[in-house]
Design an enzyme around this catalytic site. Structure first.
Site, short mmCIF file in Angstrom:
data_model
loop_
_atom_site.label_atom_id
_atom_site.label_comp_id
_atom_site.label_asym_id
_atom_site.label_seq_id
_atom_site.Cartn_x
_atom_site.Cartn_y
_atom_site.Cartn_z
N CYS A 101 -11.27 -0.30 2.98
CA CYS A 101 -10.53 -0.59 4.21
C CYS A 101 -9.93 0.70 4.78
O CYS A 101 -9.28 1.46 4.06
CB CYS A 101 -9.43 -1.61 3.95
SG CYS A 101 -10.06 -3.28 3.69
N GLU A 127 -5.08 3.59 6.00
CA GLU A 127 -4.95 3.44 4.55
C GLU A 127 -5.72 4.56 3.86
O GLU A 127 -5.34 5.04 2.80
CB GLU A 127 -5.49 2.07 4.12
CG GLU A 127 -5.34 1.78 2.64
CD GLU A 127 -5.70 0.35 2.28
OE1 GLU A 127 -6.29 0.17 1.20
OE2 GLU A 127 -5.40 -0.57 3.06
N ARG A 155 0.82 -1.22 0.00
CA ARG A 155 0.00 0.00 0.00
C ARG A 155 0.85 1.27 0.00
O ARG A 155 0.43 2.31 0.52
CB ARG A 155 -0.96 0.02 1.19
CG ARG A 155 -1.90 -1.17 1.23
CD ARG A 155 -2.87 -1.21 0.05
NE ARG A 155 -3.68 -2.41 0.10
CZ ARG A 155 -3.36 -3.57 -0.47
NH1 ARG A 155 -2.23 -3.68 -1.17
NH2 ARG A 155 -4.16 -4.61 -0.40
#
Length: 291
Positions: A214, A283, A166
């Site tokens: 998420c 995130e 990520r």
């Protein structure tokens, strides 16, 4: 004030319309980008006329402030694609990543099946190195075109870019991602894998409510959703925001959530897990009213 720009802009555009959370106040200035030439003009101007700005795609990983954004919001809607060879495809950054994955897998190409469940743009996927348990964006990436801070178009091969979970180099060194080129393989089973992935996501994730996907990155070797579930936080509600009962790593807008509701839930989750010795890192991008 809009007359001072050498390109058309809008004022007071509600950012809730450009966020999958359906949260956010008005942008002071708003510009939709529909071509690379237009983007080059805008970034050349910003190089010599400093102004706070942010770049958004489909807003699938953003939480805007209830006050909006006191600057220029650049909405990337630059779409298009071309095959450079039988198994290499160049895609403009405002294109839908999910539709790209669906289209390619249905045509028998493997490499981007995982994209079918990611509701952002190609540019956003590169920026976040978006992915699933199957793969991530960098896995099949071979080249990225960017417009740098001075308004110049540059082509960068994958081997010169450092990606991790990520994370991409563009998160620390801002640039406008103009296009991405991917290496594919031919595989008649690609469509089957893509179909199975989207069915699994629909089963496990709360698609019926606005959210940003998420909220937290998974700690190494662990599932953030499972940790939140074990902490007994699923279903916790503050205002119009709620930790999903379906998936602990999703915070949903049940209808009238504001930014403060979501931020409070994020803080509760982080503090609760911190007491257990676990640090959860966001995130989702939190975009303040002023940079």
């Amino acid at each position: 004030m809009t007359d001072s720009f050498p390109f058309s802009v809008q004022e007071s555009v509600p950012l809730s319309r450009f966020s999958t959370f359906r949260i956010g106040g008005p942008a002071r200035y708003f510009k939709e980008l529909t071509s690379l030439s237009e983007a080059l003009t805008v970034f050349s101007y910003l190089h010599t006329h400093p102004l706070p700005y942010i770049i958004i795609g489909k807003g699938s990983n953003c939480l805007f402030d209830d006050q909006g954004f006191d600057g220029l919001v650049l909405y990337n809607n630059i779409q298009g694609q071309e095959f450079l060879s039988d198994t290499q495809i160049k895609v403009l950054s405002g294109s839908s990543f999910a539709l790209l994955g669906k289209r390619l897998s249905s045509q028998g190409f493997s490499g981007l099946e995982f994209a079918v469940g990611i509701p952002g743009t190609v540019g956003g996927a590169v920026f976040m190195n978006a992915g699933t348990t199957l793969a991530n964006t960098a896995s099949s990436l071979i080249n990225v075109e960017i417009i740098d801070h001075s308004g110049i178009l540059l082509s960068i091969p994958r081997e010169k870019l450092l990606f991790s979970y990520r994370t991409s180099p563009f998160q620390k060194k801002p640039a406008f991602i103009a296009s991405a080129t991917f290496q594919l393989t031919k595989d008649p089973q690609a469509a089957k894998r893509a179909k199975a992935l989207i069915e699994e996501r629909i089963l496990k994730q709360p698609y019926e409510y606005p959210s940003a996907g998420c909220i937290f990155r998974n700690p190494e070797g662990l599932s953030a959703g499972a940790l939140i579930d074990r902490a007994g936080l699923k279903g916790l509600k503050i205002g119009g925001g709620q930790i999903s009962e379906k998936h602990g790593n999703f915070i949903i807008n049940t209808g009238n959530a504001c930014t403060a509701d979501i931020l409070e839930l994020i803080e509760i989750i982080q503090k609760t897990l911190k007491k257990q010795g676990i640090s959860l890192h966001k995130e989702v991008r939190i975009i303040p009213f002023r940079l």
